[in-house]
Design a protein around this motif. Structure first.
Motif, PDB file in Angstrom:
ATOM      1  N   ALA A  81       0.858  -1.320  -0.059  1.00 18.83           N
ATOM      2  CA  ALA A  81      -0.054   0.209  -0.030  1.00 18.83           C
ATOM      3  C   ALA A  81       0.798   1.090  -0.013  1.00 18.83           C
ATOM      4  N   SER A  82       2.114   1.052   0.404  1.00 21.46           N
ATOM      5  CA  SER A  82       2.989   2.376   0.369  1.00 21.46           C
ATOM      6  C   SER A  82       3.549   2.562  -0.831  1.00 21.46           C
ATOM      7  N   PHE A  83       3.558   1.902  -1.907  1.00 20.48           N
ATOM      8  CA  PHE A  83       4.072   1.786  -3.318  1.00 20.48           C
ATOM      9  C   PHE A  83       3.029   1.981  -4.245  1.00 20.48           C
ATOM     10  N   GLY A  84       2.209   2.754  -4.503  1.00 19.99           N
ATOM     11  CA  GLY A  84       1.096   2.913  -5.668  1.00 19.99           C
ATOM     12  C   GLY A  84      -0.178   2.292  -5.182  1.00 19.99           C
ATOM     13  N   SER A  85      -1.012   2.361  -6.344  1.00 15.13           N
ATOM     14  CA  SER A  85      -2.407   1.870  -6.120  1.00 15.13           C
ATOM     15  C   SER A  85      -2.564   0.514  -6.604  1.00 15.13           C
ATOM     16  N   ASP A  86      -1.632   0.177  -7.415  1.00 16.99           N
ATOM     17  CA  ASP A  86      -1.832  -1.235  -8.086  1.00 16.99           C
ATOM     18  C   ASP A  86      -1.355  -2.377  -7.379  1.00 16.99           C
ATOM     19  N   LEU A  87      -0.184  -2.198  -6.734  1.00 14.29           N
ATOM     20  CA  LEU A  87       0.527  -3.119  -5.855  1.00 14.29           C
ATOM     21  C   LEU A  87      -0.440  -3.726  -4.740  1.00 14.29           C
ATOM     22  N   PRO A  88      -1.144  -2.765  -4.058  1.00 11.78           N
ATOM     23  CA  PRO A  88      -1.911  -3.554  -2.931  1.00 11.78           C
ATOM     24  C   PRO A  88      -3.117  -4.290  -3.694  1.00 11.78           C
ATOM     25  N   ARG A  89      -3.356  -4.241  -4.853  1.00 12.63           N
ATOM     26  CA  ARG A  89      -4.610  -4.802  -5.332  1.00 12.63           C
ATOM     27  C   ARG A  89      -3.912  -6.305  -6.110  1.00 12.63           C
ATOM     28  N   TRP A  90      -2.828  -6.164  -6.333  1.00 10.49           N
ATOM     29  CA  TRP A  90      -2.387  -7.407  -6.812  1.00 10.49           C
ATOM     30  C   TRP A  90      -1.516  -8.486  -5.705  1.00 10.49           C
ATOM     31  N   ILE A  91      -0.777  -7.987  -4.935  1.00 10.64           N
ATOM     32  CA  ILE A  91      -0.360  -8.796  -3.826  1.00 10.64           C
ATOM     33  C   ILE A  91      -0.993  -9.146  -2.727  1.00 10.64           C
ATOM     34  N   GLU A  92      -1.186 -10.276  -2.518  1.00  5.08           N
ATOM     35  CA  GLU A  92      -2.060 -10.957  -1.262  1.00  5.08           C
ATOM     36  C   GLU A  92      -1.070 -11.448  -0.090  1.00  5.08           C
ATOM     37  N   VAL A  93       0.194 -11.939  -0.581  1.00  2.00           N
ATOM     38  CA  VAL A  93       1.205 -12.518   0.385  1.00  2.00           C
ATOM     39  C   VAL A  93       2.829 -12.118  -0.191  1.00  2.00           C
ATOM     40  N   GLY A  94       3.257 -11.400   0.751  1.00  2.00           N
ATOM     41  CA  GLY A  94       4.618 -11.156   0.656  1.00  2.00           C
ATOM     42  C   GLY A  94       5.745 -12.087   0.301  1.00  2.00           C
ATOM     43  N   LEU A 125      -0.337 -13.750  -5.543  1.00  2.00           N
ATOM     44  CA  LEU A 125      -0.953 -12.896  -6.144  1.00  2.00           C
ATOM     45  C   LEU A 125      -2.603 -13.100  -5.860  1.00  2.00           C
ATOM     46  N   SER A 126      -3.262 -12.075  -5.999  1.00  4.41           N
ATOM     47  CA  SER A 126      -4.744 -11.851  -5.307  1.00  4.41           C
ATOM     48  C   SER A 126      -5.654 -12.410  -6.761  1.00  4.41           C
ATOM     49  N   TYR A 127      -6.769 -12.749  -6.386  1.00  2.73           N
ATOM     50  CA  TYR A 127      -7.594 -13.263  -7.453  1.00  2.73           C
ATOM     51  C   TYR A 127      -7.965 -11.903  -8.388  1.00  2.73           C
ATOM     52  N   GLU A 128      -7.702 -10.893  -8.124  1.00  2.25           N
ATOM     53  CA  GLU A 128      -7.949  -9.620  -8.907  1.00  2.25           C
ATOM     54  C   GLU A 128      -6.760  -9.437  -9.720  1.00  2.25           C
ATOM     55  N   ALA A 129      -5.661  -9.617  -9.329  1.00  2.00           N
ATOM     56  CA  ALA A 129      -4.458  -9.875 -10.280  1.00  2.00           C
ATOM     57  C   ALA A 129      -4.606 -11.018 -11.293  1.00  2.00           C
ATOM     58  N   GLN A 130      -4.832 -12.173 -10.682  1.00  2.00           N
ATOM     59  CA  GLN A 130      -5.003 -13.460 -11.729  1.00  2.00           C
ATOM     60  C   GLN A 130      -6.131 -13.049 -12.661  1.00  2.00           C
ATOM     61  N   GLY A 131      -7.222 -12.376 -12.290  1.00  3.61           N
ATOM     62  CA  GLY A 131      -8.339 -12.223 -13.187  1.00  3.61           C
ATOM     63  C   GLY A 131      -7.934 -11.078 -14.245  1.00  3.61           C
ATOM     64  N   GLU A 132      -7.169 -10.084 -13.938  1.00  2.81           N
ATOM     65  CA  GLU A 132      -6.510  -9.210 -14.953  1.00  2.81           C
ATOM     66  C   GLU A 132      -5.620  -9.754 -15.552  1.00  2.81           C
ATOM     67  N   GLY A 133      -5.133 -10.828 -15.456  1.00  7.28           N
ATOM     68  CA  GLY A 133      -4.060 -11.487 -16.096  1.00  7.28           C
ATOM     69  C   GLY A 133      -2.485 -10.790 -15.787  1.00  7.28           C
ATOM     70  N   VAL A 134      -2.451 -10.190 -14.508  1.00  6.79           N
ATOM     71  CA  VAL A 134      -1.279  -9.727 -14.357  1.00  6.79           C
ATOM     72  C   VAL A 134      -0.215 -10.922 -14.031  1.00  6.79           C
ATOM     73  N   SER A 135       0.813 -11.084 -14.202  1.00  6.32           N
ATOM     74  CA  SER A 135       1.871 -11.914 -14.031  1.00  6.32           C
ATOM     75  C   SER A 135       2.729 -11.706 -12.671  1.00  6.32           C
ATOM     76  N   ALA A 152       8.369  -6.288 -11.645  1.00  2.78           N
ATOM     77  CA  ALA A 152       8.821  -4.975 -12.533  1.00  2.78           C
ATOM     78  C   ALA A 152       8.191  -3.679 -11.950  1.00  2.78           C
ATOM     79  N   GLU A 153       6.934  -3.755 -11.314  1.00  3.97           N
ATOM     80  CA  GLU A 153       6.342  -2.461 -10.506  1.00  3.97           C
ATOM     81  C   GLU A 153       7.095  -2.299  -9.277  1.00  3.97           C
ATOM     82  N   ILE A 154       7.293  -3.360  -8.730  1.00  6.98           N
ATOM     83  CA  ILE A 154       8.097  -3.149  -7.331  1.00  6.98           C
ATOM     84  C   ILE A 154       9.505  -2.410  -7.625  1.00  6.98           C
ATOM     85  N   VAL A 155      10.394  -2.890  -8.433  1.00  2.00           N
ATOM     86  CA  VAL A 155      11.547  -2.340  -8.950  1.00  2.00           C
ATOM     87  C   VAL A 155      11.439  -1.107  -9.371  1.00  2.00           C
TER      88      VAL A 155
END
Length: 345
Positions: A263-276, A320-330, A336-339
């Protein structure tokens, strides 16, 4: 960044150059057998030199097994291949106690399984049931196996390279997160470029012709001497001396921390990552970055070393969250977004 560490002596530098040259020779020999997969070869060597285990994933026919065999063939080592199937038993991997009858009486002796080799190819690892995967996990993590209450240590040079097919899931047992975390890197193999595929056709055709010639009793050409295990151990000692600045240590920790607090690194990452990632992710970045720096002739780690190996170290450690999988985010897109989001030191 490199100015705050000691300059190696001439003797140390010469020895490091000699060891690096031998590893480069190993790399070139592997490249002769595997066309167009230089990145894969480098990842296999990084895994070997960093004393870790690798998960190699790719579609059928992309030379996963061939790459691992090419490494074992050109290295002074014992190699074994285990074809994982649903009916495999733990004893088929670790070995078992066998009863022997002698004149003085009977006794149980341990018969080692195929896991007792220097380089072990676990082919299609996700086809084995949980009990077999658990037996392999102990060997990977503890470098030992326990059979009938007795512990048997692995060889000093020991590495598991597991393969799996990413698309065929029928009859498979997905690896649990705890076992995935034991793999130092998750290496993806993709389709080669067209020009490289032409070279692959020529290479395999030449091998078939050579094999046919050998069957006609023609003189067999003497092969090149394999690289000794001492070279690997010497390289590991030199990699252990690679300098990592405090800023680089913090950078690696920040990358992993971003997977835990997206959540500290943009709006997309918290939607995509469920477990770090776990602390093993930070340790993996450190090991692989130092190895990458050493292979590139430097005695210190810079941000490029970390960025180059980050996808291989992190892609299998992200839930990855179900939302990320549903959007086809690998996972690679997430890394790459974290980096991109984490500030450079």
């Amino acid at each position: 960044m490199a100015s705050d560490h000691a300059t190696p002596s001439i003797g140390e530098a010469t020895q490091a150059d000699d060891t690096r040259l031998l590893i480069a020779t190993l790399r070139e020999r592997m490249g002769e057998a595997i066309i167009g997969q230089r990145d894969v070869i480098d990842r296999l060597l990084i895994g070997l030199l960093a004393n870790g285990n690798l998960l190699v994933e790719g579609l059928p026919g992309l030379a996963k097994t061939r790459a691992i065999k090419a490494l074992a063939k050109n290295l002074e080592c014992d190699f074994s291949r285990i074809q994982f199937t649903p009916d495999l038993l733990p004893s088929d991997v670790t070995g078992t106690e066998v009863y022997y009858q002698a004149e003085t009486g009977g006794e149980f002796r341990f018969e080692p399984g195929p896991i007792f080799a220097n380089i072990v190819l676990a082919d299609e690892i996700n086809r084995a049931p949980a009990k077999v995967q658990a037996a392999l996990l102990e060997a990977m993590e503890e470098r030992q196996v326990t059979v009938a209450g007795k512990t048997h240590a692995m060889e000093p040079l020991f590495m598991v390279m597991a393969t799996q097919n990413p698309i065929e899931q029928e009859g498979t047992y997905p690896l649990p997160e705890a076992q995935l975390d034991r793999f130092l890197m998750h290496v993806n193999i993709t389709y080669p470029p067209v020009d490289d595929e032409v070279e692959v056709i020529r290479l395999v055709r030449g091998e078939e012709i050579a094999a046919s010639a050998e069957k006609t009793d023609k003189p067999k050409r003497t092969g090149e001497s394999p690289i000794s295990q001492d070279t690997i151990f010497q390289a590991r000692r030199e990699i252990g001396q690679i300098h990592v600045s405090a800023a680089m240590e913090r950078y690696m920790a920040d990358l992993v921390n971003a997977t835990r607090h997206p959540a500290s690194f943009g709006s997309d990452l918290p939607r995509w990552i469920e477990v770090g990632g776990s602390p093993r992710a930070s340790l993996g970045l450190d090991k692989c970055a130092r190895t990458h720096a050493w292979m590139n002739g430097r005695d210190y780690v810079d941000p490029e070393d970390v960025r180059m190996i980050a996808p291989d170290v992190l892609r299998h450690r992200l839930g990855l969250s179900y939302e990320a999988q549903g959007e086809g985010v690998s996972p690679d897109a997430v890394v790459a977004e974290i980096v991109r989001q984490v500030a450079l030191p």
